[in-house]
Design a protein around this motif. Structure first.
Motif, short mmCIF file in Angstrom:
data_model
loop_
_atom_site.label_atom_id
_atom_site.label_comp_id
_atom_site.label_asym_id
_atom_site.label_seq_id
_atom_site.Cartn_x
_atom_site.Cartn_y
_atom_site.Cartn_z
N ALA A 42 0.84 -1.21 0.00
CA ALA A 42 0.00 0.00 0.00
C ALA A 42 0.87 1.26 0.00
N ALA A 43 1.94 1.25 0.78
CA ALA A 43 2.85 2.40 0.82
C ALA A 43 3.52 2.61 -0.54
N ASN A 44 3.95 1.53 -1.16
CA ASN A 44 4.57 1.63 -2.49
C ASN A 44 3.55 2.10 -3.53
N CYS A 45 2.34 1.59 -3.43
CA CYS A 45 1.28 1.98 -4.36
C CYS A 45 0.99 3.48 -4.24
N LEU A 46 0.92 3.98 -3.01
CA LEU A 46 0.67 5.41 -2.80
C LEU A 46 1.80 6.25 -3.38
N ALA A 47 3.04 5.82 -3.19
CA ALA A 47 4.18 6.56 -3.74
C ALA A 47 4.13 6.60 -5.27
N LYS A 48 3.81 5.47 -5.88
CA LYS A 48 3.70 5.43 -7.36
C LYS A 48 2.54 6.29 -7.83
N PHE A 49 1.42 6.25 -7.10
CA PHE A 49 0.25 7.08 -7.45
C PHE A 49 0.62 8.55 -7.41
N ARG A 50 1.26 8.97 -6.33
CA ARG A 50 1.66 10.38 -6.21
C ARG A 50 2.60 10.80 -7.34
N ASP A 51 3.62 9.99 -7.60
CA ASP A 51 4.58 10.31 -8.65
C ASP A 51 3.88 10.45 -10.00
N HIS A 52 3.02 9.51 -10.30
CA HIS A 52 2.32 9.52 -11.59
C HIS A 52 1.41 10.75 -11.71
N GLN A 53 0.63 11.01 -10.67
CA GLN A 53 -0.33 12.11 -10.74
C GLN A 53 0.38 13.46 -10.76
N GLU A 54 1.48 13.57 -10.04
CA GLU A 54 2.26 14.81 -10.05
C GLU A 54 2.80 15.09 -11.46
N ALA A 55 3.31 14.06 -12.09
CA ALA A 55 3.85 14.21 -13.45
C ALA A 55 2.74 14.52 -14.46
N ALA A 56 1.56 13.96 -14.24
CA ALA A 56 0.45 14.17 -15.18
C ALA A 56 -0.13 15.58 -15.07
N GLY A 57 -0.02 16.19 -13.89
CA GLY A 57 -0.51 17.56 -13.70
C GLY A 57 -2.01 17.71 -13.76
N ARG A 58 -2.73 16.67 -13.39
CA ARG A 58 -4.20 16.72 -13.42
C ARG A 58 -4.75 17.67 -12.36
N LEU A 59 -5.90 18.23 -12.66
CA LEU A 59 -6.65 19.04 -11.70
C LEU A 59 -7.95 18.30 -11.42
#
Length: 79
Positions: A42-59
């Motif tokens: 779960a911790a790894n999944c959250l880190a990957k989620f954050r990295d991906h969403q930060e790079a995508a720049g979604r609002l």
């Protein structure tokens, strides 16, 4: 199609934001992640989620971020 007043448009625009750096899944998302992936997964999944969403720049709204995380967890489990 119904038109929105200026006030409703401003309110909707204020509700969307990029993923905050300190964002955490709510209790529902955290439970799903830990039950599906274990604590470390779960911790790894959250880190990957954050990295991906930060790079995508979604609002998105907070509710959309929570739903997107749950979907991410389910996808992570299928790999």
């Amino acid at each position: 199609m119904r038109s929105l007043s200026g006030d409703a448009t401003r309110c909707n625009a204020a509700a969307v934001a990029s993923l905050p750096p300190d964002w955490q899944p709510d209790a529902r998302g955290l439970k799903l992640a830990t039950e599906t992936l274990g604590h470390i997964g779960a911790a790894n999944c959250l880190a990957k989620f954050r990295d991906h969403q930060e790079a995508a720049g979604r609002l998105q709204t907070e509710a959309q971020w929570q739903a997107r995380f749950r979907k991410w967890v389910r996808s992570e489990h299928s790999f």
